[in-house]
Design an enzyme around this catalytic site. Structure first.
Site, PDB file in Angstrom:
ATOM      1  N   ARG A 160      10.717 -31.796   4.755  1.00  0.00           N
ATOM      2  CA  ARG A 160      11.985 -31.138   4.893  1.00  0.00           C
ATOM      3  C   ARG A 160      12.270 -32.285   5.663  1.00  0.00           C
ATOM      4  NH1 ARG A 160      11.068 -26.420   7.444  1.00  0.00           N
ATOM      5  NH2 ARG A 160      13.114 -26.785   8.099  1.00  0.00           N
TER       6      ARG A 160
ATOM      7  N   HIS B  22      16.150  -3.539  39.476  1.00  0.00           N
ATOM      8  CA  HIS B  22      15.373  -4.391  39.080  1.00  0.00           C
ATOM      9  C   HIS B  22      14.319  -4.700  38.132  1.00  0.00           C
ATOM     10  CE1 HIS B  22      18.884  -6.627  40.169  1.00  0.00           C
ATOM     11  NE2 HIS B  22      18.058  -6.895  41.290  1.00  0.00           N
TER      12      HIS B  22
ATOM     13  N   ARG C 140      18.276 -10.079  34.945  1.00  0.00           N
ATOM     14  CA  ARG C 140      19.472 -10.838  34.229  1.00  0.00           C
ATOM     15  C   ARG C 140      19.317 -10.128  33.352  1.00  0.00           C
ATOM     16  NH1 ARG C 140      20.121 -16.821  33.915  1.00  0.00           N
ATOM     17  NH2 ARG C 140      22.526 -15.694  32.784  1.00  0.00           N
TER      18      ARG C 140
ATOM     19  N   PRO D 140      11.016 -19.872  30.604  1.00  0.00           N
ATOM     20  CA  PRO D 140       9.577 -19.950  30.651  1.00  0.00           C
ATOM     21  C   PRO D 140       9.241 -20.021  29.702  1.00  0.00           C
ATOM     22  CG  PRO D 140      10.087 -17.294  31.602  1.00  0.00           C
ATOM     23  CD  PRO D 140      11.737 -18.201  31.042  1.00  0.00           C
ATOM     24  N   GLU D 141       8.038 -20.818  29.716  1.00  0.00           N
ATOM     25  CA  GLU D 141       7.950 -21.405  28.254  1.00  0.00           C
ATOM     26  C   GLU D 141       6.465 -21.023  28.060  1.00  0.00           C
ATOM     27  OE1 GLU D 141       9.225 -25.204  26.600  1.00  0.00           O
ATOM     28  OE2 GLU D 141      10.111 -25.866  28.223  1.00  0.00           O
TER      29      GLU D 141
END
Ligand SMILES: [Zn+2]
Length: 291
Positions: A172, A113, A133, A2-3
């Site tokens: 940078r 889970h 997981r 997930p973002e």
């Protein structure tokens, strides 16, 4: 994985089911690396606490508790945060087989889970953290306490402004795309969103960060916010990892201009989208529009 937009979608959906409710009892699975606070301590310290707010920083969800303190949850790869009886809970899952379909969540019985179950004094829906997981994290912070994981996060990508991005890019020499993906600079910009924002700002992903102008940093910050907000509105975008209640992918992928469109015409100029590797990540850009 997930973002940020998917985590924000989860936050908005679960907040009404947490905020204002007092926790009566907490059930956990046995101790494991998912628990950064020991399960026994979580059960003891969370019972009786009221959730005052549900915030997000980057991909961390932070439940503010009465009397101070915060319950921190990271969904990792396959974490799902949802409530019993919720009929349209969106899924967060890396693989379809590890995820519960929405209809299964509606009358869900905690399974092996389900690492955290919150039961409330009002007797209403329970809230579950399920993670097949177990790359997710649960951490309980006392009032005023922080954690290095939170401290080292950069600016939340949904709130980035041009001047901040400009100063972060000075001196940078890394490619601007790598800088956008550096979570200590900006937290929550994933690979898809970096490519999409760079295209909208007409900046080539490989350009040295220090060579991006003040004006371009303004455009880039606005583009980052816009692609993330758009993705939140459409319910997320991860190509494989995100499944909506009707089983379709999140809507944002219809709006992708460059990501995973190698060889297709750029929506701005018609030139074929090119794919290269930047910082070990597949990177898509228009060789004409982006300089
Ligand atoms: Zn173009």
């Amino acid at each position: 994985m997930p973002e940020l937009p998917e985590v924000e979608v989860t936050r908005r959906r679960i907040a009404p089911l947490l905020v204002g409710r007092r926790i009566r009892r907490v059930r956990t699975t046995a101790d494991s690396y998912l628990f950064m606070t020991r399960p026994g301590s979580l059960r003891r310290r969370l019972a009786g606490r009221r959730v005052e707010a549900l915030e997000r920083h980057g991909k961390y969800l932070l439940a503010e508790l009465d009397g101070g303190g915060r319950l921190v949850v990271h969904l990792g790869m396959t974490g799902q945060l949802f409530a019993s009886g919720a009929s349209s809970v969106r899924l967060l899952s890396a693989t379809a087989r590890s995820a519960l379909a929405p209809e299964e969540q509606a009358d869900f019985e905690p399974d092996a889970h389900t690492h955290l179950t919150l039961d409330f004094e009002d007797g209403g829906p329970e809230v579950y953290l399920r993670d097949v997981r177990k790359f997710g994290k649960v951490l309980l912070l006392a009032s005023g306490e922080s954690h290095p994981r939170l401290d080292r996060l950069g600016i939340d990508a949904l709130e980035v402004e041009g001047p901040v991005l400009f100063s972060a890019t000075r001196r940078r020499s890394v490619a601007i795309k790598n800088l956008l993906l550096d979570q200590s600079v900006l937290t929550g910009v994933g690979n898809i969103y970096a490519d999409e924002a760079l295209h909208r700002a007409r900046v080539r992903p490989t350009r040295r960060a220090a060579r991006v102008t003040r004006r371009e940093c303004d455009d880039l910050a606005a583009a980052i916010r816009r692609v993330l907000e758009r993705s939140i509105e459409t319910g997320g975008s991860s190509i494989r990892d995100y499944v909506t209640p009707d089983g379709s992918d999140g809507g944002f992928q219809d709006e992708r201009r460059v990501y995973a469109r190698t060889g297709e015409p750029c929506p701005g100029c018609g030139t074929a989208i090119r794919k290269i590797v930047v910082g070990a990540r597949g990177t898509h850009y228009c060789p004409l529009c982006q300089r």
